[in-house]
Design an enzyme around this catalytic site. Structure first.
Site, short mmCIF file in Angstrom:
data_model
loop_
_atom_site.label_atom_id
_atom_site.label_comp_id
_atom_site.label_asym_id
_atom_site.label_seq_id
_atom_site.Cartn_x
_atom_site.Cartn_y
_atom_site.Cartn_z
CD GLU A 152 32.55 46.62 41.84
OE1 GLU A 152 32.06 46.21 40.77
OE2 GLU A 152 33.05 47.74 41.97
CD GLN A 157 44.26 42.61 42.99
OE1 GLN A 157 43.74 42.01 43.92
NE2 GLN A 157 45.46 42.28 42.52
#
Length: 221
Positions: A107, A147
């Site tokens: 992102e 993650q």
């Protein structure tokens, strides 16, 4: 907002994907149209000739890919069914689904995250279909991610479905924001782990899980 669309109710704030409350006010087709227009503007600013045959449909292709594919997991309507069934065969040992392919998107730079997830649980009376575990990973991966959050979301979703804290997930992935830009370290990968219940509190259970995911598969389908 309907219960089905209320992403904010899925987990505590630590595990939420940061989305606005009006995230589902537009239909998929409306989102595609708006993204197409803005992508055309970006390419124009970069100096690309959108009249060229190779480029003229690129804005729409990218918009459809964002909404329908790589960010499709933002839409709760695509959440996989989490139905479970009774553990009639009384299997009370660890079940591990390893080497689940992860395709996600960082992102921070909107570049790919590619790797493998290893998910395990110990039944508390309910079991879940093996393919559901793959689908859970895929669903949460298909959104802008970090993650660490992805790892936690997988575990929390499994815990909720199975009614047990005894769920674990380890992800080993390459981030192209590291591999292809910036430092351009093509060898490094990132490992994250979320351990729940006995996977966290019992060293023997944790060691067994790590041993299983380190085993090499000796056959090919």
């Amino acid at each position: 907002m309907s219960e089905q669309h209320n992403e904010l109710d899925h987990f505590s704030s630590n595990f939420q994907t940061p989305i606005r409350e009006d995230a589902f006010a537009l239909s998929d087709e409306q989102k595609i149209e708006q993204i197409k227009e803005k992508m055309a503007e970006i390419l124009h600013v970069l100096g690309m000739d959108l009249k060229d045959d190779s480029l003229k449909d690129t804005p729409k292709r990218v918009a459809k890919m964002f909404v329908k594919e790589i960010f499709g997991g933002l839409n709760p309507e695509r959440e996989p069914s989490m139905s479970t069934f009774e553990n009639k065969y009384k299997y009370n040992q660890m079940l591990v689904e390893k080497d689940i392919v992860v395709y996600s998107t960082c992102e921070h730079h909107l570049l790919p995250i590619v790797g493998r997830a290893h998910v395990a649980y110990i039944s508390n009376g309910r079991v879940i279909g093996l393919s559901k575990m793959n689908r859970i990973v895929d669903y949460y991966a298909k959104r802008p991610q970090v993650q660490e959050r992805l790892t936690m979301q997988i575990v929390k979703s499994m815990q909720k479905a199975l009614g047990t804290e005894d769920v674990a997930c380890v992800i080993d992935a390459k981030h192209l924001c590291v591999n292809s830009r910036g430092i351009r370290d093509i060898e490094s990968s990132t490992i994250t782990a979320e351990l729940g219940g006995c996977f966290k509190t019992d060293p023997t259970t944790r060691k067994e899980f790590l041993q299983y995911i380190g085993m090499k598969t000796s056959f090919h389908v």
